[in-house]
Design a protein around this motif. Structure first.
Motif, PDB file in Angstrom:
ATOM      1  N   CYS A  26      56.069  32.108  56.907  1.00 13.11           N
ATOM      2  CA  CYS A  26      56.634  30.890  57.502  1.00 13.11           C
ATOM      3  C   CYS A  26      57.917  30.504  56.762  1.00 13.11           C
ATOM      4  CB  CYS A  26      55.631  29.736  57.411  1.00 13.11           C
ATOM      5  SG  CYS A  26      54.212  29.897  58.502  1.00 13.11           S
ATOM      6  N   LEU A  27      58.798  29.841  57.456  1.00 16.83           N
ATOM      7  CA  LEU A  27      60.037  29.374  56.844  1.00 16.83           C
ATOM      8  C   LEU A  27      59.749  28.211  55.897  1.00 16.83           C
ATOM      9  CD1 LEU A  27      62.369  29.349  59.981  1.00 16.83           C
ATOM     10  CD2 LEU A  27      62.353  31.038  58.140  1.00 16.83           C
ATOM     11  N   PRO A  28      60.468  28.146  54.765  1.00 19.37           N
ATOM     12  CA  PRO A  28      60.316  26.977  53.877  1.00 19.37           C
ATOM     13  C   PRO A  28      61.065  25.787  54.473  1.00 19.37           C
ATOM     14  CG  PRO A  28      61.952  28.462  52.976  1.00 19.37           C
ATOM     15  CD  PRO A  28      61.406  29.136  54.214  1.00 19.37           C
ATOM     16  N   LEU A  29      60.591  25.327  55.609  1.00 24.87           N
ATOM     17  CA  LEU A  29      61.339  24.341  56.387  1.00 24.87           C
ATOM     18  C   LEU A  29      61.467  23.009  55.665  1.00 24.87           C
ATOM     19  CD1 LEU A  29      62.749  24.448  59.088  1.00 24.87           C
ATOM     20  CD2 LEU A  29      60.730  23.456  60.150  1.00 24.87           C
ATOM     21  N   THR A  30      60.400  22.561  55.029  1.00 23.20           N
ATOM     22  CA  THR A  30      60.445  21.264  54.344  1.00 23.20           C
ATOM     23  C   THR A  30      61.439  21.289  53.199  1.00 23.20           C
ATOM     24  OG1 THR A  30      58.126  20.859  54.906  1.00 23.20           O
ATOM     25  CG2 THR A  30      59.081  19.534  53.137  1.00 23.20           C
ATOM     26  N   GLU A  31      61.385  22.330  52.366  1.00 25.94           N
ATOM     27  CA  GLU A  31      62.310  22.445  51.243  1.00 25.94           C
ATOM     28  C   GLU A  31      63.746  22.623  51.723  1.00 25.94           C
ATOM     29  OE1 GLU A  31      59.673  24.199  51.729  1.00 25.94           O
ATOM     30  OE2 GLU A  31      58.241  23.707  50.137  1.00 25.94           O
ATOM     31  N   ALA A  32      63.926  23.435  52.780  1.00 22.42           N
ATOM     32  CA  ALA A  32      65.279  23.687  53.278  1.00 22.42           C
ATOM     33  C   ALA A  32      65.886  22.433  53.907  1.00 22.42           C
ATOM     34  CB  ALA A  32      65.252  24.826  54.305  1.00 22.42           C
ATOM     35  N   PHE A  33      65.076  21.662  54.633  1.00 19.35           N
ATOM     36  CA  PHE A  33      65.586  20.440  55.249  1.00 19.35           C
ATOM     37  C   PHE A  33      65.978  19.429  54.172  1.00 19.35           C
ATOM     38  CE2 PHE A  33      65.493  16.424  57.493  1.00 19.35           C
ATOM     39  CZ  PHE A  33      66.037  16.738  58.726  1.00 19.35           C
ATOM     40  N   ASP A  34      65.181  19.346  53.123  1.00 15.69           N
ATOM     41  CA  ASP A  34      65.497  18.430  52.025  1.00 15.69           C
ATOM     42  C   ASP A  34      66.803  18.840  51.343  1.00 15.69           C
ATOM     43  OD1 ASP A  34      64.750  16.256  50.104  1.00 15.69           O
ATOM     44  OD2 ASP A  34      64.686  17.953  48.718  1.00 15.69           O
ATOM     45  N   ALA A  35      66.984  20.159  51.120  1.00 18.09           N
ATOM     46  CA  ALA A  35      68.211  20.643  50.481  1.00 18.09           C
ATOM     47  C   ALA A  35      69.429  20.388  51.371  1.00 18.09           C
ATOM     48  CB  ALA A  35      68.077  22.131  50.166  1.00 18.09           C
ATOM     49  N   LEU A  90      69.749  18.052  53.676  1.00 19.83           N
ATOM     50  CA  LEU A  90      70.012  16.610  53.746  1.00 19.83           C
ATOM     51  C   LEU A  90      70.751  16.134  52.490  1.00 19.83           C
ATOM     52  CD1 LEU A  90      69.635  14.028  55.374  1.00 19.83           C
ATOM     53  CD2 LEU A  90      67.423  13.712  54.267  1.00 19.83           C
ATOM     54  N   LYS A  91      70.364  16.650  51.324  1.00 20.71           N
ATOM     55  CA  LYS A  91      71.077  16.298  50.096  1.00 20.71           C
ATOM     56  C   LYS A  91      72.503  16.820  50.124  1.00 20.71           C
ATOM     57  CE  LYS A  91      66.985  16.094  47.095  1.00 20.71           C
ATOM     58  NZ  LYS A  91      66.288  16.701  45.941  1.00 20.71           N
ATOM     59  N   LEU A  92      72.700  18.012  50.679  1.00 23.30           N
ATOM     60  CA  LEU A  92      74.042  18.574  50.785  1.00 23.30           C
ATOM     61  C   LEU A  92      74.923  17.724  51.681  1.00 23.30           C
ATOM     62  CD1 LEU A  92      76.145  20.808  50.346  1.00 23.30           C
ATOM     63  CD2 LEU A  92      75.093  22.054  52.263  1.00 23.30           C
ATOM     64  N   VAL A  93      74.394  17.295  52.811  1.00 19.30           N
ATOM     65  CA  VAL A  93      75.165  16.469  53.738  1.00 19.30           C
ATOM     66  C   VAL A  93      75.549  15.137  53.094  1.00 19.30           C
ATOM     67  CG1 VAL A  93      75.014  15.171  55.902  1.00 19.30           C
ATOM     68  CG2 VAL A  93      74.278  17.556  55.823  1.00 19.30           C
ATOM     69  N   LYS A  94      74.607  14.532  52.395  1.00 16.32           N
ATOM     70  CA  LYS A  94      74.911  13.260  51.731  1.00 16.32           C
ATOM     71  C   LYS A  94      75.991  13.428  50.667  1.00 16.32           C
ATOM     72  CE  LYS A  94      70.347  11.169  52.419  1.00 16.32           C
ATOM     73  NZ  LYS A  94      69.138  10.597  51.769  1.00 16.32           N
ATOM     74  N   LYS A  95      75.968  14.535  49.945  1.00 10.72           N
ATOM     75  CA  LYS A  95      76.997  14.779  48.930  1.00 10.72           C
ATOM     76  C   LYS A  95      78.355  15.024  49.583  1.00 10.72           C
ATOM     77  CE  LYS A  95      78.024  17.502  44.809  1.00 10.72           C
ATOM     78  NZ  LYS A  95      79.444  17.622  45.142  1.00 10.72           N
ATOM     79  N   LEU A  96      78.364  15.782  50.675  1.00 13.75           N
ATOM     80  CA  LEU A  96      79.619  16.025  51.385  1.00 13.75           C
ATOM     81  C   LEU A  96      80.242  14.726  51.861  1.00 13.75           C
ATOM     82  CD1 LEU A  96      78.725  19.184  53.530  1.00 13.75           C
ATOM     83  CD2 LEU A  96      80.265  19.086  51.558  1.00 13.75           C
TER      84      LEU A  96
END
Length: 396
Positions: A344-353, A355-361
């Motif tokens: 399965c895809l690490p969807l929860t971890e990837a979505f969190d990463a 979202l943090k990237l977008v906020k930093k951008l």
């Protein structure tokens, strides 16, 4: 900025020849009054030991005059325009002032004693001129604690006219700060133009940044006291670019959901994608499709829908600043993925990463304009006074 020429009275015929018509009709850049006016009604000591009397006519029909006693050295050091004016052969005795109750008056001077120059000027905005003269002569005690946005714009426009921006811009920073803290949206475009005229890169970026984030959509034409088509055009282009950047940010979050729902990610439990499971033993349940990814993706889409981030039509008419704030307040939705398998895809971890990237951008992004890049016509090759990631664009 081009040097201002000095208007001097000339005869219509020079050396017996008629001047060209175009030269005779050209207006003077500065309104210097040829004939010295009478003693002004109001005399103000900007400099107590000043050797220049600026006689300012502030009206066109009712010619009200006011005299400002100034220092020629201070004027010449602060403004090349005033330096050129004072270099003209005008040497008039400073007149005996009339009786007045003003606290800022001349000391008694003999009217026949030549103690300096009398320079007549026609300047409709005498209030802004008083502010500039006080700053040039370090008379900060007479400066107002706060200045209205329209008056600060007039001060900046007049400072640009007399080329004394470098001499007064730092003194205007507290006025910019108080207006910015007041958060008056109607004055944002006006203050962006004032910061441009006063060459204040920090507040130019702050006010253009606020304008982009709070401008209504679709963006309307900018209407200010003195409209600057170049600034207005650059803001419209930057608003379009900001909206495109916002769509890109949201697409980064949607990309994970799209990958999770893609058929290439479909797999059986404990089997890699595009692989058939081993035949099930007789009497046992057949292999089943893993539904963790396909069920998690809709929950994330639903969370973005509830935050009015998806679909794009949910924020099509909202201010960009409101959408940015929604992303800043977003959190990864809770989803129980305890049943996920190794493929399965690490969807929860990837979505969190993501979202943090977008906020930093968005935190590091220059939403407004850089003054140095704007004046350079696109991209300033040196070090800008406001730090930002340099991306070649038409608006700076």
């Amino acid at each position: 900025m081009a040097e201002f020429s000095i208007a001097e009275p000339k005869d219509e015929h020079l050396n017996g020849e008629r001047e060209p018509k175009r030269r005779r009709s050209a207006p003077a850049p500065l309104d210097l009054i040829a004939a010295a006016p009478a003693v002004p009604e109001i005399l103000i000591d900007v400099s107590e030991d000043g050797d220049v009397l600026l006689v300012v006519t502030s009206g066109w029909v009712m010619r009200d005059t006011a005299g400002f006693r100034c220092s020629a050295a201070a004027l010449s050091l602060a403004s090349p325009v005033f330096k050129a004016i004072l270099a003209t052969p005008i040497a008039t005795p400073l007149p005996q002032p009339p009786a007045t109750n003003s606290a800022f008056t001349f000391a008694s001077t003999s009217p026949s004693t030549e103690v300096g120059k009398l320079v007549p000027l026609r300047e409709p905005d005498s209030d802004a001129l008083v502010v500039i003269l006080n700053i040039i002569h370090f008379k900060t005690i007479y400066l107002p604690a706060r200045l209205a946005p329209d008056k600060l714009l007039r001060v900046g426009t007049l400072a640009a006219k007399y080329q004394c921006v470098d001499a007064i811009s730092r003194a205007c920073a507290p006025w910019f700060d108080s207006i910015y803290a007041a958060n008056l949206r109607d004055d944002t475009a006006t203050m962006a133009q004032a910061a441009y005229h006063l060459n204040d890169a920090v507040f130019y970026t702050r006010f253009t940044n606020r304008y982009i984030l709070t401008a209504p959509r679709p963006m309307k034409a900018i209407a200010t006291i003195q409209s600057d088509d170049n600034i207005a055009g650059a803001l419209r282009l930057r608003h379009i670019a900001a909206e495109a950047s916002l769509r890109f940010d949201i697409d980064l979050l949607l990309e994970l959901c799209a990958v999770a729902l893609d058929k290439e990610s479909k797999h059986y439990i404990d089997c890699p994608p595009d692989t058939d499971p081993d035949p099930a033993p007789v009497g046992s349940d057949p292999a089943a499709i893993c539904a963790v990814d396909s069920q998690a993706a809709p929950s994330y889409l639903a969370a973005m829908r509830d935050a009015k981030l998806w679909p794009p039509s949910a924020w099509a008419k909202d201010e960009i600043g409101d959408v940015v704030q929604r992303i800043r307040d977003s959190r990864v939705p809770d989803y129980d993925d305890c049943d996920k398998c190794d493929f399965c895809l690490p969807l929860t971890e990837a979505f969190d990463a993501k979202l943090k990237l977008v906020k930093k951008l968005q935190k590091d992004r220059l939403w407004g304009l850089c003054l140095d890049c704007f004046k350079a016509g696109g991209l300033f090759q040196g070090t800008c006074r406001v730090e930002h990631v340099k991306v070649a664009s038409a608006g700076g």
